[in-house]
Design an enzyme around this catalytic site. Sequence first.
Site, PDB file in Angstrom:
ATOM      1  N   ASP A  43       0.823  -1.205   0.000  1.00 36.10           N
ATOM      2  CA  ASP A  43       0.000   0.000   0.000  1.00 36.10           C
ATOM      3  C   ASP A  43       0.865   1.266   0.000  1.00 36.10           C
ATOM      4  OD1 ASP A  43      -2.388   1.393   0.034  1.00 36.10           O
ATOM      5  OD2 ASP A  43      -2.507   1.417   2.230  1.00 36.10           O
ATOM      6  N   HIS A  68       3.023   3.306  -8.833  1.00 35.83           N
ATOM      7  CA  HIS A  68       3.007   1.885  -9.165  1.00 35.83           C
ATOM      8  C   HIS A  68       4.298   1.484  -9.872  1.00 35.83           C
ATOM      9  CE1 HIS A  68      -1.076   1.688  -7.820  1.00 35.83           C
ATOM     10  NE2 HIS A  68      -1.543   2.463  -8.788  1.00 35.83           N
ATOM     11  N   LEU A  70      11.782 -20.021  -2.657  1.00 38.67           N
ATOM     12  CA  LEU A  70      10.630 -19.226  -2.237  1.00 38.67           C
ATOM     13  C   LEU A  70       9.459 -19.424  -3.196  1.00 38.67           C
ATOM     14  CD1 LEU A  70       9.529 -16.789  -0.438  1.00 38.67           C
ATOM     15  CD2 LEU A  70      10.304 -15.336  -2.320  1.00 38.67           C
TER      16      LEU A  70
END
Length: 268
Positions: free
Chosen positions: A41, A58, A152
Amino acid sequence: MTPKPLTHRNAAPYRPLDWTGEYPPAFPKGSVPAHIAIVMDGNGRWANRQGLPRIEGHRAGEATILDIVAGAIQAGVKHLSLYAFSTENWTRSPDEVRFLMGFNREVLQRRRDQLNEWNVRVRWAGRRPRLWGSVINELQAAERLTAGNDGLTLTMCVNYGGRLEIVDAMRRLGEDIAAGKVKPSAISEKMIAKNLYVPDMPDVDLFLRSSGEQRTSNFLLWESAYAEMVFLDTLWPDFRRRHLWDAIGLYVSRDRRFGGAVDTPTAR
């Protein structure tokens, strides 16, 4: 000390976002959260504070994603889930929605080889309806490319909503009940979990949100039932792997009881 680059197999090293040779603290063995979920956020606010349109925030957040993935690998995290586009984000301006769709597609195109070299397995969680076909294609291409990796696991949550995930799971169970495959009395938590978007996704241990907002925003509601919540004030484009490690440190310091309790009266 010369920093050890993150590499996979015999590939050339990648060093994202101002690599400085930083290393995570020496967390106690076995204490690092296995699954971290992040609400990324603050992109829009970061851009607006600099006099820029929201989309520039962004763009700046892409480098942060790479740095956080690198930091998670260094810390020994096994699962990382990122909230890339929610089912509620469709209510944003058409221009921003178009940008985010194209941006998600382009990030996957640009970064999937790099993630593959890091031994990262990429997966997608979300709904097909409304999501651009080109974005779905890139998500699936990344899944296929990295399917054999065992480092991962990075779950990109695109066109995702926690309540809708549960609704969709209930619909699938309802169809099985109507077909006589499942008895209503047999429904269990395990059965519901098997009908979620990523059935083998482990429960979230650490739920992390940047920007200072303190809410879950409908992200991984089922999976985060017993997650430790950490909210940091840093806006996402300013987020770095050290912030991730700080959050892990807070997680490690907490006493996770999962509903249990120990009687520890304090003498007066």
